[in-house]
Motif scaffolding. Structure first.
Motif, PDB file in Angstrom:
ATOM      1  N   ILE A 235       2.994  -0.380  -3.901  1.00 37.45           N
ATOM      2  CA  ILE A 235       3.182  -0.017  -2.475  1.00 37.45           C
ATOM      3  C   ILE A 235       3.157   1.382  -1.979  1.00 37.45           C
ATOM      4  N   GLY A 236       2.003   1.771  -1.119  1.00 36.61           N
ATOM      5  CA  GLY A 236       2.039   3.584  -0.898  1.00 36.61           C
ATOM      6  C   GLY A 236       1.264   3.948  -1.519  1.00 36.61           C
ATOM      7  N   ALA A 237       0.891   3.111  -2.867  1.00 36.61           N
ATOM      8  CA  ALA A 237       0.379   4.339  -4.025  1.00 36.61           C
ATOM      9  C   ALA A 237      -1.335   3.878  -4.117  1.00 36.61           C
ATOM     10  N   GLY A 238      -1.166   2.686  -4.737  1.00 31.24           N
ATOM     11  CA  GLY A 238      -2.529   2.648  -4.998  1.00 31.24           C
ATOM     12  C   GLY A 238      -2.821   1.550  -3.621  1.00 31.24           C
ATOM     13  N   THR A 239      -2.415   1.199  -3.045  1.00 24.20           N
ATOM     14  CA  THR A 239      -2.307  -0.361  -1.903  1.00 24.20           C
ATOM     15  C   THR A 239      -1.588  -0.127  -0.417  1.00 24.20           C
TER      16      THR A 239
END
Length: 334
Positions: A235-239
């Protein structure tokens, strides 16, 4: 501070109505938007037959149509995300679910994440084996567990408890993915040499209630070892999704997307700097490129703008809005 009497409030509301405020709200009512992707990478027309090109476009359009149907019917952004991603997870042309790449040991370790922009609730799973629809398991983690991310055998145990569908290992196998692993080992290549595209799938959406959501699902990188996990379930990187800023799903070289915090950074630039979705996305993807990584993102803003950004020659993608936009594309110059 004194409360405004209800009678005064009513007068204020009436004046606002005359000034056209409800008309503006009425204009926004029913607005929806969606963007999808099936991976970014080296996608050149010269390497694509007309038949293969048409097949990918048909798959993208079918997935886009599934999401559109949910949103046009007044459904939630989360349901639209699930409708899109589950369809792509069943399509062996993409690196998610059926058709996922092989690990070094010849298995398929699947990752996924989903996020609700209303309250930033999120669910993610990593390194699971046998789950037909990882995005559905990620949503179960969000709604039916006290956690955000589950991994490996624990995630699989939770999946069984929740009645999530499993498939036998061979259901996920494809000849093309097996050949890629064999070539990687025989020629001592890197994952990037055999994975000319990142077939990660994802979707971002704005529903008619003004809520955003994002979801991503992937098999990772060919020949991955030691329980490697990329950016998709992070969460926060790819989504990432937040009603106050944007919804993002990414595809690319996960190690760099994690280090940059791509999805959250795009939303922060929009929220804190006032940048539009395209400007913020382009800046963050440029940062990834400057570090040596490649890939792309899809982004939907609270305004309904649906944009793409990539530093690769192509990205399987599509977008649609309630205002009539409806398109799918593959190459970077489309």
């Amino acid at each position: 501070m004194k409360r405004i009497p209800e009678s005064v409030a009513a007068i204020v509301a009436a004046c606002a109505a005359i000034a056209g405020v409800p008309a503006m709200a009425q204009e926004d009512e029913g607005r929806w938007s969606i963007a999808i992707h099936g991976g970014a990478g080296t996608l050149d027309r010269a390497d694509m037959t007309p038949e293969r090109d048409a097949a990918y476009r048909a798959s993208l359009q079918a997935a886009l149509d599934a999401g559109k149907a949910v949103l046009a019917g007044g459904g939630s952004a989360l349901d639209a995300i699930e409708a899109v991603v589950t369809r792509l997870e069943d399509d062996e042309k993409f690196n998610a679910g059926r058709g996922a790449v092989f690990t070094w040991d010849g298995t398929h370790e699947l990752d996924a994440a989903i996020m609700d922009g209303r309250d930033r609730a999120a669910g993610a799973i990593a390194g699971v084996i046998g789950v037909r629809h990882p995005i559905m398991l990620a949503r179960k983690v969000m709604t039916d567990s006290p956690h955000v991310m589950l991994a490996g055998e624990g995630a699989e145990e939770f999946a069984h408890e929740q009645g999530v569908e499993f498939m036998p290992p061979e259901w996920f196998d494809t000849d093309a993915r097996r050949e890629a692993l064999e070539r990687m080992k025989a020629e001592k290549l890197s994952a990037l040499d055999v994975d000319i595209k990142f077939g990660t799938v994802g979707a971002v959406a704005l529903d008619t209630h003004g809520n955003l959501a994002a979801g991503t699902s992937t098999g990772g990188m060919t020949g991955k070892r030691w329980g490697r996990i990329g950016d998709a379930p992070v969460i926060g990187a790819g989504t990432y999704a937040d009603n106050d800023s944007c919804a993002v799903s990414a595809t690319g070289w996960g190690e760099f997307f994690i280090r940059v915090g791509v999805a959250r950074t795009i939303c922060l630039r929009m929220q804190m700097r006032g940048e539009d979705a395209q400007t913020a996305s382009d800046a963050v993807i440029a940062e990834v490129g400057a570090m040596g990584g490649d890939g792309g993102v899809i982004v939907v803003a609270p305004s309904g703008d649906a944009v793409f950004s990539m530093n690769t020659t192509g990205m399987y993608r599509g977008r649609a809005t309630s205002e009539g936009l409806d398109e799918v594309a593959i190459y970077g110059d489309e």
